[in-house]
Enzyme design. Structure first.
Site, PDB file in Angstrom:
ATOM      1  N   PHE A   1      79.261  43.012   3.440  1.00  0.00           N
ATOM      2  CA  PHE A   1      78.784  42.208   2.306  1.00  0.00           C
ATOM      3  C   PHE A   1      77.496  42.801   1.688  1.00  0.00           C
ATOM      4  N   ILE A   2      76.419  42.846   2.469  1.00  0.00           N
ATOM      5  CA  ILE A   2      75.152  43.289   1.875  1.00  0.00           C
ATOM      6  C   ILE A   2      75.175  44.807   1.674  1.00  0.00           C
TER       7      ILE A   2
ATOM      8  N   THR B   1      85.334  46.946  10.683  1.00  0.00           N
ATOM      9  CA  THR B   1      85.752  45.795  11.483  1.00  0.00           C
ATOM     10  C   THR B   1      86.386  44.807  10.510  1.00  0.00           C
TER      11      THR B   1
ATOM     12  N   THR C   1      77.312  46.400  19.338  1.00  0.00           N
ATOM     13  CA  THR C   1      76.981  46.999  18.033  1.00  0.00           C
ATOM     14  C   THR C   1      75.499  46.811  17.686  1.00  0.00           C
TER      15      THR C   1
ATOM     16  N   THR D   1      67.104  39.922  10.153  1.00  0.00           N
ATOM     17  CA  THR D   1      67.305  38.549   9.702  1.00  0.00           C
ATOM     18  C   THR D   1      66.113  37.662  10.053  1.00  0.00           C
ATOM     19  N   ASP D   2      65.963  36.567   9.312  1.00  0.00           N
ATOM     20  CA  ASP D   2      64.923  35.585   9.657  1.00  0.00           C
ATOM     21  C   ASP D   2      65.291  34.800  10.915  1.00  0.00           C
ATOM     22  N   GLU D   3      66.575  34.909  11.356  1.00  0.00           N
ATOM     23  CA  GLU D   3      67.019  34.084  12.485  1.00  0.00           C
ATOM     24  C   GLU D   3      66.338  34.487  13.789  1.00  0.00           C
TER      25      GLU D   3
ATOM     26  N   TYR E   1      73.854  35.954  18.344  1.00  0.00           N
ATOM     27  CA  TYR E   1      73.629  36.828  17.178  1.00  0.00           C
ATOM     28  C   TYR E   1      72.144  37.116  16.998  1.00  0.00           C
TER      29      TYR E   1
ATOM     30  N   ALA F   1      69.676  36.723  19.017  1.00  0.00           N
ATOM     31  CA  ALA F   1      69.075  37.416  20.162  1.00  0.00           C
ATOM     32  C   ALA F   1      69.375  38.913  20.100  1.00  0.00           C
ATOM     33  N   SER F   2      70.606  39.262  19.681  1.00  0.00           N
ATOM     34  CA  SER F   2      70.942  40.694  19.605  1.00  0.00           C
ATOM     35  C   SER F   2      70.181  41.365  18.463  1.00  0.00           C
ATOM     36  N   LYS F   3      69.966  40.636  17.365  1.00  0.00           N
ATOM     37  CA  LYS F   3      69.180  41.216  16.261  1.00  0.00           C
ATOM     38  C   LYS F   3      67.715  41.344  16.692  1.00  0.00           C
TER      39      LYS F   3
ATOM     40  N   ASN G   1      71.739  35.374   2.707  1.00  0.00           N
ATOM     41  CA  ASN G   1      72.175  35.947   1.422  1.00  0.00           C
ATOM     42  C   ASN G   1      73.435  35.239   0.932  1.00  0.00           C
TER      43      ASN G   1
ATOM     44  N   LEU H   1      79.132  30.158   4.978  1.00  0.00           N
ATOM     45  CA  LEU H   1      79.180  28.843   4.327  1.00  0.00           C
ATOM     46  C   LEU H   1      79.622  28.891   2.849  1.00  0.00           C
TER      47      LEU H   1
HETATM   48  P1  NAD Z   1      78.875  41.979   7.392  1.00  0.00           P
HETATM   49  O1  NAD Z   1      79.382  41.378   8.659  1.00  0.00           O
HETATM   50  O2  NAD Z   1      79.424  41.522   6.089  1.00  0.00           O
HETATM   51  O3  NAD Z   1      79.064  43.568   7.426  1.00  0.00           O
HETATM   52  C1  NAD Z   1      78.804  44.344   8.553  1.00  0.00           C
HETATM   53  C2  NAD Z   1      79.389  45.732   8.326  1.00  0.00           C
HETATM   54  O4  NAD Z   1      79.089  46.532   9.487  1.00  0.00           O
HETATM   55  C3  NAD Z   1      80.917  45.732   8.169  1.00  0.00           C
HETATM   56  O5  NAD Z   1      81.288  46.569   7.099  1.00  0.00           O
HETATM   57  C4  NAD Z   1      81.418  46.283   9.502  1.00  0.00           C
HETATM   58  O6  NAD Z   1      82.656  46.985   9.387  1.00  0.00           O
HETATM   59  C5  NAD Z   1      80.268  47.205   9.887  1.00  0.00           C
HETATM   60  N1  NAD Z   1      80.193  47.434  11.350  1.00  0.00           N
HETATM   61  C6  NAD Z   1      80.240  46.495  12.325  1.00  0.00           C
HETATM   62  N2  NAD Z   1      80.167  47.088  13.533  1.00  0.00           N
HETATM   63  C7  NAD Z   1      80.035  48.427  13.304  1.00  0.00           C
HETATM   64  C8  NAD Z   1      79.885  49.558  14.151  1.00  0.00           C
HETATM   65  N3  NAD Z   1      79.855  49.426  15.488  1.00  0.00           N
HETATM   66  N4  NAD Z   1      79.775  50.774  13.577  1.00  0.00           N
HETATM   67  C9  NAD Z   1      79.807  50.910  12.223  1.00  0.00           C
HETATM   68  N5  NAD Z   1      79.966  49.879  11.375  1.00  0.00           N
HETATM   69  C10 NAD Z   1      80.069  48.650  11.915  1.00  0.00           C
HETATM   70  O7  NAD Z   1      77.301  41.771   7.444  1.00  0.00           O
HETATM   71  P2  NAD Z   1      76.258  41.516   6.260  1.00  0.00           P
HETATM   72  O8  NAD Z   1      76.194  40.059   5.978  1.00  0.00           O
HETATM   73  O9  NAD Z   1      76.505  42.473   5.153  1.00  0.00           O
HETATM   74  O10 NAD Z   1      74.901  41.882   7.007  1.00  0.00           O
HETATM   75  C11 NAD Z   1      74.411  43.239   6.983  1.00  0.00           C
HETATM   76  C12 NAD Z   1      73.112  43.288   7.770  1.00  0.00           C
HETATM   77  O11 NAD Z   1      72.170  42.390   7.199  1.00  0.00           O
HETATM   78  C13 NAD Z   1      73.267  42.872   9.237  1.00  0.00           C
HETATM   79  O12 NAD Z   1      72.468  43.724  10.014  1.00  0.00           O
HETATM   80  C14 NAD Z   1      72.735  41.456   9.268  1.00  0.00           C
HETATM   81  O13 NAD Z   1      72.181  41.148  10.525  1.00  0.00           O
HETATM   82  C15 NAD Z   1      71.668  41.512   8.190  1.00  0.00           C
HETATM   83  N6  NAD Z   1      71.394  40.232   7.501  1.00  0.00           N
HETATM   84  C16 NAD Z   1      72.406  39.491   6.966  1.00  0.00           C
HETATM   85  C17 NAD Z   1      72.104  38.328   6.278  1.00  0.00           C
HETATM   86  C18 NAD Z   1      73.178  37.508   5.622  1.00  0.00           C
HETATM   87  O14 NAD Z   1      72.878  36.398   5.086  1.00  0.00           O
HETATM   88  N7  NAD Z   1      74.416  37.941   5.575  1.00  0.00           N
HETATM   89  C19 NAD Z   1      70.776  37.901   6.144  1.00  0.00           C
HETATM   90  C20 NAD Z   1      69.760  38.698   6.718  1.00  0.00           C
HETATM   91  C21 NAD Z   1      70.086  39.860   7.381  1.00  0.00           C
HETATM   92  P1  TYD Z   2      76.464  30.633   7.952  1.00  0.00           P
HETATM   93  O1  TYD Z   2      76.910  30.965   6.570  1.00  0.00           O
HETATM   94  O2  TYD Z   2      77.389  30.875   9.096  1.00  0.00           O
HETATM   95  O3  TYD Z   2      75.063  31.392   8.169  1.00  0.00           O
HETATM   96  P2  TYD Z   2      73.957  31.241   9.356  1.00  0.00           P
HETATM   97  O4  TYD Z   2      74.529  30.464  10.470  1.00  0.00           O
HETATM   98  O5  TYD Z   2      73.697  32.661   9.721  1.00  0.00           O
HETATM   99  O6  TYD Z   2      72.774  30.559   8.716  1.00  0.00           O
HETATM  100  O7  TYD Z   2      76.075  29.101   7.990  1.00  0.00           O
HETATM  101  C1  TYD Z   2      75.097  28.584   7.101  1.00  0.00           C
HETATM  102  C2  TYD Z   2      74.896  27.133   7.455  1.00  0.00           C
HETATM  103  O8  TYD Z   2      76.092  26.416   7.127  1.00  0.00           O
HETATM  104  C3  TYD Z   2      74.654  26.905   8.940  1.00  0.00           C
HETATM  105  O9  TYD Z   2      73.704  25.837   9.075  1.00  0.00           O
HETATM  106  C4  TYD Z   2      76.006  26.468   9.474  1.00  0.00           C
HETATM  107  C5  TYD Z   2      76.626  25.743   8.283  1.00  0.00           C
HETATM  108  N1  TYD Z   2      78.103  25.820   8.193  1.00  0.00           N
HETATM  109  C6  TYD Z   2      78.853  24.633   8.037  1.00  0.00           C
HETATM  110  O10 TYD Z   2      78.298  23.516   7.975  1.00  0.00           O
HETATM  111  N2  TYD Z   2      80.218  24.730   7.945  1.00  0.00           N
HETATM  112  C7  TYD Z   2      80.873  25.934   8.025  1.00  0.00           C
HETATM  113  O11 TYD Z   2      82.123  25.951   7.981  1.00  0.00           O
HETATM  114  C8  TYD Z   2      80.078  27.141   8.174  1.00  0.00           C
HETATM  115  C9  TYD Z   2      80.751  28.485   8.261  1.00  0.00           C
HETATM  116  C10 TYD Z   2      78.712  27.025   8.251  1.00  0.00           C
END
Ligand code: NAD
Ligand code: TYD
Length: 356
Positions: free
Chosen positions: A10-11, A34, A98, A132-134, A158, A160-162, A188, A198
């Site tokens: 995604f990002i 994946t 990962t 992440t902020d988590e 999640y 904890a691993s980050k 995001n 969500l």
């Molecule tokens: P995502 O799950 O959409 O994408 C992860 C990508 O990593 C996928 O394309 C997957 O194929 C690839 N991947 C997974 N395991 C791999 C491996 N072992 N080797 C190579 N590629 C691998 O995640 P995202 O939401 O785009 O998040 C990207 C990064 O941003 C992550 O590190 C996440 O912790 C961080 N982040 C995400 C959010 C959010 O709201 N989504 C917010 C803050 C930080």
């Molecule tokens: P999510 O998008 O999984 O992000 P994160 O857990 O990393 O913040 O979830 C965002 C919020 O929405 C979280 O408080 C959990 C809630 N949620 C629901 O209420 N229903 C759902 O089906 C999902 C996927 C998340």
């Protein structure tokens, strides 16, 4: 040339597109594809020589070494991760592999490559870790937002691993001098978001007439940032950030989940009205997530003050663009809903009882 990991997610996918459009600099994109990785997200770059896609695992040291040797990147932007909290509860092992071992492998490969550079290239090299902020844990209703000096208190497998990966990155700076940057961003949303999270889940389910599952009371608060603003923050930090520093990235948009879902429903009611009635009728309360963090909020003033970054979108403009994007890109949505995705939905929601 920069090396991006996880650039089919995604990002990362948004970042690669925006990076090439904004800078023209080529990208080597290493992604394991994946369930969360999707080359269709990068379809617009399919014939662009500035995008080199490599299908592989960040845990594969020989592969990562060969990419450094062949492409000599001036920077790494590391997105690759397992990223979904609910999946980490069902199966934490892949998160440790990962997020922790993969980051370790990349750091070691980057360090070996960096050690062999001349003084000028060494000084200019950057390893940018996307986090992440988590990692900061959960806030009470009146706590100030997370700043870069907050303690790490991760609560899910999640986060904890980050957190572990952030600590490795920090140690590679202090111990080996590797010029690292870390950004910790809030939730995001935007185009190409996999419909297990969500906002895209609610849009996709509503359009299919399926229940909109709210965990617990729906009053958990997240701080939302439009993905393109996260990408601009990463470009800013990569260009002007100080090695060894961490920067929080957020949009000053704290919202309870239920409000988010009501906003999505209202936009869909306006843009694609359902003859059966408002989409809010589909809202369904389900059993809460175990260990569910109550509130996240980001204080992004360091990034604003020191590097002059500001988000371009408000939540209102960003969420409208997002809902419209999903309406306009139904083929992308259909194609990510693979067999593996359907199995996951069955597993995650079958075990949740309806709470009301
Ligand atoms: P995502 O799950 O959409 O994408 C992860 C990508 O990593 C996928 O394309 C997957 O194929 C690839 N991947 C997974 N395991 C791999 C491996 N072992 N080797 C190579 N590629 C691998 O995640 P995202 O939401 O785009 O998040 C990207 C990064 O941003 C992550 O590190 C996440 O912790 C961080 N982040 C995400 C959010 C959010 O709201 N989504 C917010 C803050 C930080
Ligand atoms: P999510 O998008 O999984 O992000 P994160 O857990 O990393 O913040 O979830 C965002 C919020 O929405 C979280 O408080 C959990 C809630 N949620 C629901 O209420 N229903 C759902 O089906 C999902 C996927 C998340």
């Amino acid at each position: 040339m920069i090396l991006v990991t996880g650039g089919a997610g995604f990002i990362g996918g948004n970042f690669v597109q925006d990076w090439i459009a904004a800078t023209g600099e080529p990208v080597v994109n290493l992604d394991k594809l994946t369930y969360a990785g999707n080359l269709e997200t990068l379809a617009l770059l399919a014939d662009d020589a500035r995008h080199i896609f490599v299908h592989g695992d960040i845990c594969d040291r020989a592969l990562v070494d060969s990419l450094f040797a062949a492409h000599k990147p001036r920077a790494v932007v590391h997105f690759a991760a397992e990223s979904h909290v609910d999946r980490s509860i069902h199966g934490p092992g892949e998160f440790v592999r990962t997020n922790v071992e993969g980051t370790f492998t990349l750091l070691e490969a980057a360090r070996a490559y960096w050690n062999g550079l001349d003084a000028e290239a060494k000084a200019g090299f950057r390893f940018h870790h996307i986090s992440t902020d988590e990692v900061y844990g959960s806030l009470g209703p009146h706590d100030p937002p997370f700043s870069e000096t907050n303690n790490y208190e991760p609560n899910s497998p999640y986060s904890a691993s980050k957190a572990a990966s952030d600590h490795l990155v920090r140690a590679w700076f202090h111990t080996y001098g590797l010029p690292v940057l870390t950004t910790n961003c809030s939730n995001n949303y935007g185009p190409y978001h996999f419909p297990e999270k969500l906002i895209p889940l609610m849009i996709v389910n509503a359009l299919a007439g399926k229940p909109l599952p709210i965990y617990g009371d729906g009053q958990q608060i997240r701080d939302w940032l439009y993905v393109k603003d996260h990408c601009s923050a990463i470009r800013t930090v990569l260009t002007r950030g100080t090695p060894g520093e961490t920067y929080n990235v957020g949009g000053w948009n704290e919202k309870p989940n239920l409000e988010i879902v009501h906003t999505v429903c209202a936009l869909l009611d306006e843009l694609k009205p359902d003859p059966a009635g408002s989409y809010v009728r589909l809202i369904t309360y389900v059993t809460d997530r175990p260990g569910h963090d109550r509130r996240y909020a980001i204080d992004a003033r360091k990034l604003e003050r020191e590097l002059g970054w500001r988000p371009a979108e408000t939540f209102e403009t960003g969420i409208r663009k997002t809902v419209q994007w999903y309406l306009d890109n139904q083929t992308w949505v259909r194609n990510v809903q693979s067999g593996a995705y359907r199995d996951w939905v069955a597993k995650n929601y079958a075990e949740r009882e309806r709470a009301q």
